[in-house]
Structures are given as structure tokens and as C-alpha cells.
Design a protein around this motif. Structure first.
Motif, PDB file in Angstrom:
ATOM      1  N   ALA A 221      25.864  -0.683 -15.976  1.00  0.00           N
ATOM      2  CA  ALA A 221      27.224  -0.385 -15.528  1.00  0.00           C
ATOM      3  C   ALA A 221      28.274  -1.345 -16.081  1.00  0.00           C
ATOM      4  O   ALA A 221      29.455  -0.996 -16.154  1.00  0.00           O
ATOM      5  CB  ALA A 221      27.279  -0.390 -14.007  1.00  0.00           C
ATOM      6  N   GLN A 222      27.883  -2.533 -16.487  1.00  0.00           N
ATOM      7  CA  GLN A 222      28.836  -3.564 -16.902  1.00  0.00           C
ATOM      8  C   GLN A 222      29.838  -3.101 -17.961  1.00  0.00           C
ATOM      9  O   GLN A 222      31.043  -3.289 -17.791  1.00  0.00           O
ATOM     10  CB  GLN A 222      28.088  -4.811 -17.380  1.00  0.00           C
ATOM     11  N   PRO A 223      29.422  -2.480 -19.073  1.00  0.00           N
ATOM     12  CA  PRO A 223      30.419  -2.088 -20.089  1.00  0.00           C
ATOM     13  C   PRO A 223      31.396  -1.023 -19.592  1.00  0.00           C
ATOM     14  O   PRO A 223      32.478  -0.875 -20.152  1.00  0.00           O
ATOM     15  CB  PRO A 223      29.581  -1.525 -21.238  1.00  0.00           C
ATOM     16  N   TYR A 224      31.025  -0.283 -18.561  1.00  0.00           N
ATOM     17  CA  TYR A 224      31.865   0.809 -18.066  1.00  0.00           C
ATOM     18  C   TYR A 224      32.748   0.374 -16.890  1.00  0.00           C
ATOM     19  O   TYR A 224      33.936   0.655 -16.869  1.00  0.00           O
ATOM     20  CB  TYR A 224      30.987   1.983 -17.622  1.00  0.00           C
ATOM     21  N   LEU A 225      32.169  -0.299 -15.920  1.00  0.00           N
ATOM     22  CA  LEU A 225      32.913  -0.661 -14.708  1.00  0.00           C
ATOM     23  C   LEU A 225      33.526  -2.047 -14.789  1.00  0.00           C
ATOM     24  O   LEU A 225      34.514  -2.322 -14.125  1.00  0.00           O
ATOM     25  CB  LEU A 225      32.000  -0.578 -13.480  1.00  0.00           C
ATOM     26  N   GLY A 226      32.935  -2.918 -15.570  1.00  0.00           N
ATOM     27  CA  GLY A 226      33.441  -4.281 -15.682  1.00  0.00           C
ATOM     28  C   GLY A 226      34.161  -4.484 -16.989  1.00  0.00           C
ATOM     29  O   GLY A 226      34.783  -3.586 -17.543  1.00  0.00           O
ATOM     30  N   ARG A 227      34.051  -5.671 -17.486  1.00  0.00           N
ATOM     31  CA  ARG A 227      34.683  -6.026 -18.763  1.00  0.00           C
ATOM     32  C   ARG A 227      33.716  -5.704 -19.899  1.00  0.00           C
ATOM     33  O   ARG A 227      32.575  -6.151 -19.892  1.00  0.00           O
ATOM     34  CB  ARG A 227      35.005  -7.516 -18.741  1.00  0.00           C
ATOM     35  N   THR A 228      34.173  -4.956 -20.877  1.00  0.00           N
ATOM     36  CA  THR A 228      33.327  -4.585 -22.006  1.00  0.00           C
ATOM     37  C   THR A 228      33.138  -5.787 -22.918  1.00  0.00           C
ATOM     38  O   THR A 228      34.111  -6.428 -23.318  1.00  0.00           O
ATOM     39  CB  THR A 228      33.962  -3.426 -22.795  1.00  0.00           C
ATOM     40  N   THR A 229      31.900  -6.095 -23.232  1.00  0.00           N
ATOM     41  CA  THR A 229      31.619  -7.237 -24.103  1.00  0.00           C
ATOM     42  C   THR A 229      32.053  -6.925 -25.528  1.00  0.00           C
ATOM     43  O   THR A 229      32.218  -5.774 -25.912  1.00  0.00           O
ATOM     44  CB  THR A 229      30.115  -7.573 -24.104  1.00  0.00           C
ATOM     45  N   ARG A 230      32.210  -7.961 -26.315  1.00  0.00           N
ATOM     46  CA  ARG A 230      32.625  -7.795 -27.708  1.00  0.00           C
ATOM     47  C   ARG A 230      31.620  -6.937 -28.483  1.00  0.00           C
ATOM     48  O   ARG A 230      31.992  -6.103 -29.291  1.00  0.00           O
ATOM     49  CB  ARG A 230      32.751  -9.166 -28.362  1.00  0.00           C
ATOM     50  N   ALA A 231      30.332  -7.137 -28.234  1.00  0.00           N
ATOM     51  CA  ALA A 231      29.301  -6.369 -28.937  1.00  0.00           C
ATOM     52  C   ALA A 231      29.366  -4.885 -28.585  1.00  0.00           C
ATOM     53  O   ALA A 231      29.088  -4.033 -29.424  1.00  0.00           O
ATOM     54  CB  ALA A 231      27.925  -6.922 -28.602  1.00  0.00           C
ATOM     55  N   MET A 232      29.742  -4.557 -27.360  1.00  0.00           N
ATOM     56  CA  MET A 232      29.778  -3.161 -26.924  1.00  0.00           C
ATOM     57  C   MET A 232      31.072  -2.455 -27.305  1.00  0.00           C
ATOM     58  O   MET A 232      31.127  -1.234 -27.303  1.00  0.00           O
ATOM     59  CB  MET A 232      29.580  -3.071 -25.400  1.00  0.00           C
ATOM     60  N   ARG A 233      32.137  -3.184 -27.640  1.00  0.00           N
ATOM     61  CA  ARG A 233      33.420  -2.553 -27.991  1.00  0.00           C
ATOM     62  C   ARG A 233      33.316  -1.643 -29.206  1.00  0.00           C
ATOM     63  O   ARG A 233      34.056  -0.678 -29.321  1.00  0.00           O
ATOM     64  CB  ARG A 233      34.480  -3.616 -28.243  1.00  0.00           C
ATOM     65  N   GLU A 234      32.403  -1.946 -30.112  1.00  0.00           N
ATOM     66  CA  GLU A 234      32.215  -1.100 -31.292  1.00  0.00           C
ATOM     67  C   GLU A 234      31.445   0.172 -30.953  1.00  0.00           C
ATOM     68  O   GLU A 234      31.444   1.110 -31.735  1.00  0.00           O
ATOM     69  CB  GLU A 234      31.476  -1.870 -32.373  1.00  0.00           C
ATOM     70  N   LYS A 235      30.791   0.205 -29.793  1.00  0.00           N
ATOM     71  CA  LYS A 235      29.951   1.345 -29.424  1.00  0.00           C
ATOM     72  C   LYS A 235      30.535   2.197 -28.314  1.00  0.00           C
ATOM     73  O   LYS A 235      30.259   3.391 -28.243  1.00  0.00           O
ATOM     74  CB  LYS A 235      28.577   0.844 -28.994  1.00  0.00           C
ATOM     75  N   VAL A 236      31.313   1.582 -27.397  1.00  0.00           N
ATOM     76  CA  VAL A 236      31.824   2.294 -26.222  1.00  0.00           C
ATOM     77  C   VAL A 236      33.279   1.921 -25.987  1.00  0.00           C
ATOM     78  O   VAL A 236      33.643   0.742 -26.055  1.00  0.00           O
ATOM     79  CB  VAL A 236      31.011   1.935 -24.954  1.00  0.00           C
TER      80      VAL A 236
END
Length: 132
Positions: free
Chosen positions: A63-78
């Protein structure tokens, strides 16, 4: 002699362009031809995966990338487009062709705390070509 060479070059260029257009059509969904190659099918319905970790930890990590703060690594994917209390509308990016193309899938993701995360496909958009 020169005209024959130019004619052959034009034929090869046209064939190459047709192959490239066909590939883009297939990977983007614009040309819905089901060849049954390079993918697998699963029956419709919930997919279940057993994970040997506490349920609360698994829920928080997913849930973290969606409900919390999106990490730098996940910004390219979501990218979260809209956020609600228990559901988000998110764009998911999938690299294709060695990273030169990107397929974008828009889905809703609903969170039932400590138990369930549901993904519902909204649409698959065109494939973006990165030039540079």
C-alpha cells in the motif's frame, strides 16, 4: 541499374516500416491480434499468493506507493492520479523494447486494511515512444 537499387531499398524500407507498425500495434493493444505467444492466461477471479510474512507488514509494503509517499524507485513505475480514503486511481508504466517504449495501464486500487488489495483495470493506453 540505379532505379532497381532504389526500388529494392524502397521495398525494404516499406517492409521494415510495416513490421515496426505491426509491433507497435500489438504491444499497444491497437491491433488486437491474439497470437497466444509471449504471455500466459489465468482464469478470471481472485488470484491468491501465499507469503510467509505478517499480514500487516505485507499490506503496508504493497500500500505504501499508493496511500503514502511514493518512493523515488517507484515513481518511474506508478503515478497516483487520484487518491481517496481507501482507493486510488493509478497509472502503471511498463517498459517495452529495451526501455524505448512505455505501455501505460490505468487501474483502480482498493485497500481493505489488513486483508485485501483489489486491482481493477481501467484502460491500457497507447504506447509512448521515447526518442533521444
Amino acid at each position: 541499374m540505379r532505379m532497381a537499387w532504389l526500388g529494392r531499398l524502397a521495398l525494404v524500407a516499406a517492409a521494415g516500416g510495416g513490421v515496426a507498425a505491426g509491433y507497435l500495434g500489438l504491444v499497444s493493444g491497437a491491433l488486437p491480434v491474439d497470437l497466444g505467444v509471449g504471455r500466459r492466461t489465468r482464469p478470471l477471479g481472485p488470484q491468491t499468493v501465499d507469503i510467509e510474512a505478517p499480514q500487516d507488514v505485507v499490506f503496508e509494503v504493497i500500500a505504501q506507493p499508493y496511500l503514502g509517499r511514493t518512493t523515488r524507485a517507484m515513481r518511474e513505475k506508478v503515478r497516483v492520479l487520484e487518491r481517496g480514503s481507501d482507493m486510488v486511481l493509478a497509472a502503471h508504466f511498463t517498459p517495452l523494447a529495451g526501455g524505448r517504449l512505455t505501455a501505460t495501464t490505468v487501474e483502480t486500487v482498493r485497500f481493505t486494511p489488513h486483508g485485501r488489495i483489489d486491482f481493477r483495470l481501467g484502460r491500457v493506453s497507447e504506447v509512448d515512444l521515447e526518442v533521444g
